[in-house]
Write a protein that holds these residues in place. Structure first.
Motif, PDB file in Angstrom:
ATOM      1  N   LEU A  41       0.808  -1.206   0.000  1.00  0.00           N
ATOM      2  CA  LEU A  41       0.000   0.000   0.000  1.00  0.00           C
ATOM      3  C   LEU A  41       0.849   1.267   0.000  1.00  0.00           C
ATOM      4  O   LEU A  41       0.537   2.238  -0.684  1.00  0.00           O
ATOM      5  N   ASP A  42       1.950   1.273   0.772  1.00  0.00           N
ATOM      6  CA  ASP A  42       2.780   2.486   0.833  1.00  0.00           C
ATOM      7  C   ASP A  42       3.451   2.763  -0.513  1.00  0.00           C
ATOM      8  O   ASP A  42       3.697   3.914  -0.878  1.00  0.00           O
ATOM      9  N   ALA A  43       3.730   1.700  -1.292  1.00  0.00           N
ATOM     10  CA  ALA A  43       4.311   1.894  -2.628  1.00  0.00           C
ATOM     11  C   ALA A  43       3.283   2.516  -3.572  1.00  0.00           C
ATOM     12  O   ALA A  43       3.626   3.301  -4.450  1.00  0.00           O
ATOM     13  N   LEU A  44       2.010   2.159  -3.388  1.00  0.00           N
ATOM     14  CA  LEU A  44       0.952   2.734  -4.203  1.00  0.00           C
ATOM     15  C   LEU A  44       0.729   4.200  -3.867  1.00  0.00           C
ATOM     16  O   LEU A  44       0.451   5.020  -4.733  1.00  0.00           O
ATOM     17  N   GLU A  45       0.853   4.536  -2.582  1.00  0.00           N
ATOM     18  CA  GLU A  45       0.595   5.907  -2.149  1.00  0.00           C
ATOM     19  C   GLU A  45       1.774   6.834  -2.402  1.00  0.00           C
ATOM     20  O   GLU A  45       1.609   8.034  -2.573  1.00  0.00           O
TER      21      GLU A  45
ATOM     22  N   ALA B  58      -6.162  -3.929 -24.298  1.00  0.00           N
ATOM     23  CA  ALA B  58      -7.207  -3.015 -23.834  1.00  0.00           C
ATOM     24  C   ALA B  58      -6.763  -2.290 -22.573  1.00  0.00           C
ATOM     25  O   ALA B  58      -7.595  -1.854 -21.785  1.00  0.00           O
ATOM     26  N   SER B  59      -5.467  -2.162 -22.389  1.00  0.00           N
ATOM     27  CA  SER B  59      -4.957  -1.521 -21.178  1.00  0.00           C
ATOM     28  C   SER B  59      -5.154  -0.014 -21.233  1.00  0.00           C
ATOM     29  O   SER B  59      -4.841   0.630 -22.237  1.00  0.00           O
ATOM     30  N   THR B  60      -5.656   0.539 -20.160  1.00  0.00           N
ATOM     31  CA  THR B  60      -5.761   1.988 -20.046  1.00  0.00           C
ATOM     32  C   THR B  60      -4.397   2.559 -19.693  1.00  0.00           C
ATOM     33  O   THR B  60      -3.456   1.817 -19.368  1.00  0.00           O
ATOM     34  N   ILE B  61      -4.278   3.882 -19.736  1.00  0.00           N
ATOM     35  CA  ILE B  61      -3.031   4.529 -19.332  1.00  0.00           C
ATOM     36  C   ILE B  61      -2.712   4.173 -17.881  1.00  0.00           C
ATOM     37  O   ILE B  61      -1.550   3.918 -17.531  1.00  0.00           O
ATOM     38  N   THR B  62      -3.730   4.117 -17.034  1.00  0.00           N
ATOM     39  CA  THR B  62      -3.513   3.800 -15.622  1.00  0.00           C
ATOM     40  C   THR B  62      -3.019   2.373 -15.449  1.00  0.00           C
ATOM     41  O   THR B  62      -2.143   2.102 -14.622  1.00  0.00           O
ATOM     42  N   GLN B  63      -3.562   1.434 -16.220  1.00  0.00           N
ATOM     43  CA  GLN B  63      -3.086   0.048 -16.159  1.00  0.00           C
ATOM     44  C   GLN B  63      -1.646  -0.051 -16.638  1.00  0.00           C
ATOM     45  O   GLN B  63      -0.835  -0.780 -16.052  1.00  0.00           O
ATOM     46  N   GLN B  64      -1.317   0.665 -17.704  1.00  0.00           N
ATOM     47  CA  GLN B  64       0.060   0.653 -18.197  1.00  0.00           C
ATOM     48  C   GLN B  64       1.009   1.245 -17.159  1.00  0.00           C
ATOM     49  O   GLN B  64       2.135   0.765 -16.982  1.00  0.00           O
TER      50      GLN B  64
ATOM     51  N   VAL C  99      -7.084   0.634 -10.217  1.00  0.00           N
ATOM     52  CA  VAL C  99      -8.179   1.207  -9.423  1.00  0.00           C
ATOM     53  C   VAL C  99      -7.623   1.897  -8.183  1.00  0.00           C
ATOM     54  O   VAL C  99      -8.054   2.991  -7.803  1.00  0.00           O
ATOM     55  N   GLN C 100      -6.630   1.267  -7.534  1.00  0.00           N
ATOM     56  CA  GLN C 100      -6.001   1.868  -6.360  1.00  0.00           C
ATOM     57  C   GLN C 100      -5.282   3.173  -6.719  1.00  0.00           C
ATOM     58  O   GLN C 100      -5.336   4.160  -5.980  1.00  0.00           O
ATOM     59  N   ILE C 101      -4.607   3.177  -7.865  1.00  0.00           N
ATOM     60  CA  ILE C 101      -3.913   4.388  -8.322  1.00  0.00           C
ATOM     61  C   ILE C 101      -4.918   5.511  -8.560  1.00  0.00           C
ATOM     62  O   ILE C 101      -4.693   6.658  -8.165  1.00  0.00           O
ATOM     63  N   GLU C 102      -6.032   5.183  -9.204  1.00  0.00           N
ATOM     64  CA  GLU C 102      -7.063   6.192  -9.477  1.00  0.00           C
ATOM     65  C   GLU C 102      -7.650   6.757  -8.179  1.00  0.00           C
ATOM     66  O   GLU C 102      -8.063   7.910  -8.129  1.00  0.00           O
TER      67      GLU C 102
ATOM     68  N   ILE D 269      -1.543  11.185 -12.590  1.00  0.00           N
ATOM     69  CA  ILE D 269      -1.350   9.906 -13.281  1.00  0.00           C
ATOM     70  C   ILE D 269      -0.643  10.121 -14.616  1.00  0.00           C
ATOM     71  O   ILE D 269       0.299   9.395 -14.962  1.00  0.00           O
ATOM     72  N   LEU D 270      -1.068  11.140 -15.358  1.00  0.00           N
ATOM     73  CA  LEU D 270      -0.411  11.452 -16.632  1.00  0.00           C
ATOM     74  C   LEU D 270       1.057  11.824 -16.428  1.00  0.00           C
ATOM     75  O   LEU D 270       1.930  11.399 -17.189  1.00  0.00           O
ATOM     76  N   GLU D 271       1.305  12.617 -15.402  1.00  0.00           N
ATOM     77  CA  GLU D 271       2.680  13.044 -15.117  1.00  0.00           C
ATOM     78  C   GLU D 271       3.558  11.850 -14.762  1.00  0.00           C
ATOM     79  O   GLU D 271       4.691  11.724 -15.249  1.00  0.00           O
ATOM     80  N   LEU D 272       3.046  10.968 -13.905  1.00  0.00           N
ATOM     81  CA  LEU D 272       3.793   9.762 -13.537  1.00  0.00           C
ATOM     82  C   LEU D 272       4.051   8.896 -14.771  1.00  0.00           C
ATOM     83  O   LEU D 272       5.168   8.409 -14.977  1.00  0.00           O
TER      84      LEU D 272
END
Length: 246
Positions: free
Chosen positions: A38-42, A120-126, A156-159, A167-170
């Motif tokens: 979780l801390d890596a996601l945040e 069918a990967s979204t930018i967030t999935q990529q 979903v967690q990233i969103e 997200i775009l910047e990352l």
């Protein structure tokens, strides 16, 4: 049908459902075990290059594992984001990390083709895949399926933790553009010898086109492929209203 037969069928059905439920629980445990903490996601931390400066403030060298210079989204021209959205994820600002409509359509096409023809990967999935190294070099079909599930959950967690802008910047800072270039800033310097903030639409389209496959769309090794991919993205940008006909 006798009562005894009905009883046997009910027991068999219950046993079957119990086995399926047990396998599903085991599978999900396996999936969650491979997710980033979780801390890596945040607090994601892309690896940046260490710069060496001279006494007068000039960069004289860099040390790096991944050649990357972090850049701010606000410093980039609009055409970079327009090219990315047009090429990779037209519904980016409308979905919650996973585009179900796009996934179902891609799944049907792949089934009819009998092979993995369309992703069918979204930018967030990529971003999830690139940021947390979810993909192995040589995947079996089962491993690819497990990775997809992990990508969905992580996306979903990233969103939930980041804005669309973040997200775009990352994504633009993490992505690999080939030729040892990580992030849009280093990619711009590598291919055009200019800072990313000075990119023109046709240059942005070329760089974004590389992301589909840095090896196959290398503009130096395969200029015709890269040019064709660039033109396809420019056409998509026009279709989406990001470019004028001129």
């Amino acid at each position: 049908m006798s009562e005894k037969t009905k009883k046997i069928l009910k027991i068999s059905a219950a046993s079957f459902l119990g086995v399926c439920l047990g396998l599903f629980v085991i599978f999900m445990f396996y999936v969650f075990e491979g997710l980033p903490p979780l801390d890596a996601l945040e607090n994601p931390k892309p690896i940046l290059a260490s710069k060496v400066y001279s006494s007068d403030g000039e960069i004289i060298g860099q040390y790096f594992i991944e050649n990357r210079i972090e850049t701010n989204l606000d410093s980039l021209p609009k055409c970079v984001v327009d090219a990315l959205i047009s090429a990779e994820d037209r519904k980016f600002f409308d979905h919650w990390g996973v585009d179900l409509d796009r996934f179902i359509k891609a799944a049907i096409k792949n089934i009819l083709a009998g092979r993995l023809k369309e992703g069918a990967s979204t930018i967030t999935q990529q971003l999830a895949k690139n940021l947390y190294n979810l993909k192995n070099q040589k995947e079996t079909k089962f491993e690819a399926f497990v990775r997809k599930v992990r990508e969905w959950i992580t996306a979903v967690q990233i969103e939930r933790n980041f804005t669309k802008k973040e997200i775009l910047e990352l994504y633009l800072n993490v992505s690999f553009f080939g030729r040892n270039s990580y992030g849009i800033e280093v990619a711009s310097l590598t291919y055009f010898n200019k800072r990313a903030r000075h990119l023109q639409p046709h240059e942005a389209a070329l760089l974004i086109g590389i992301l589909k496959s840095p090896r196959n769309y290398d503009p130096i090794r395969y200029p015709e492929r890269a040019l064709s991919r660039r033109n396809l993205i420019l056409k998509s940008m026009y279709t989406e209203g990001f470019l004028s006909e001129e």
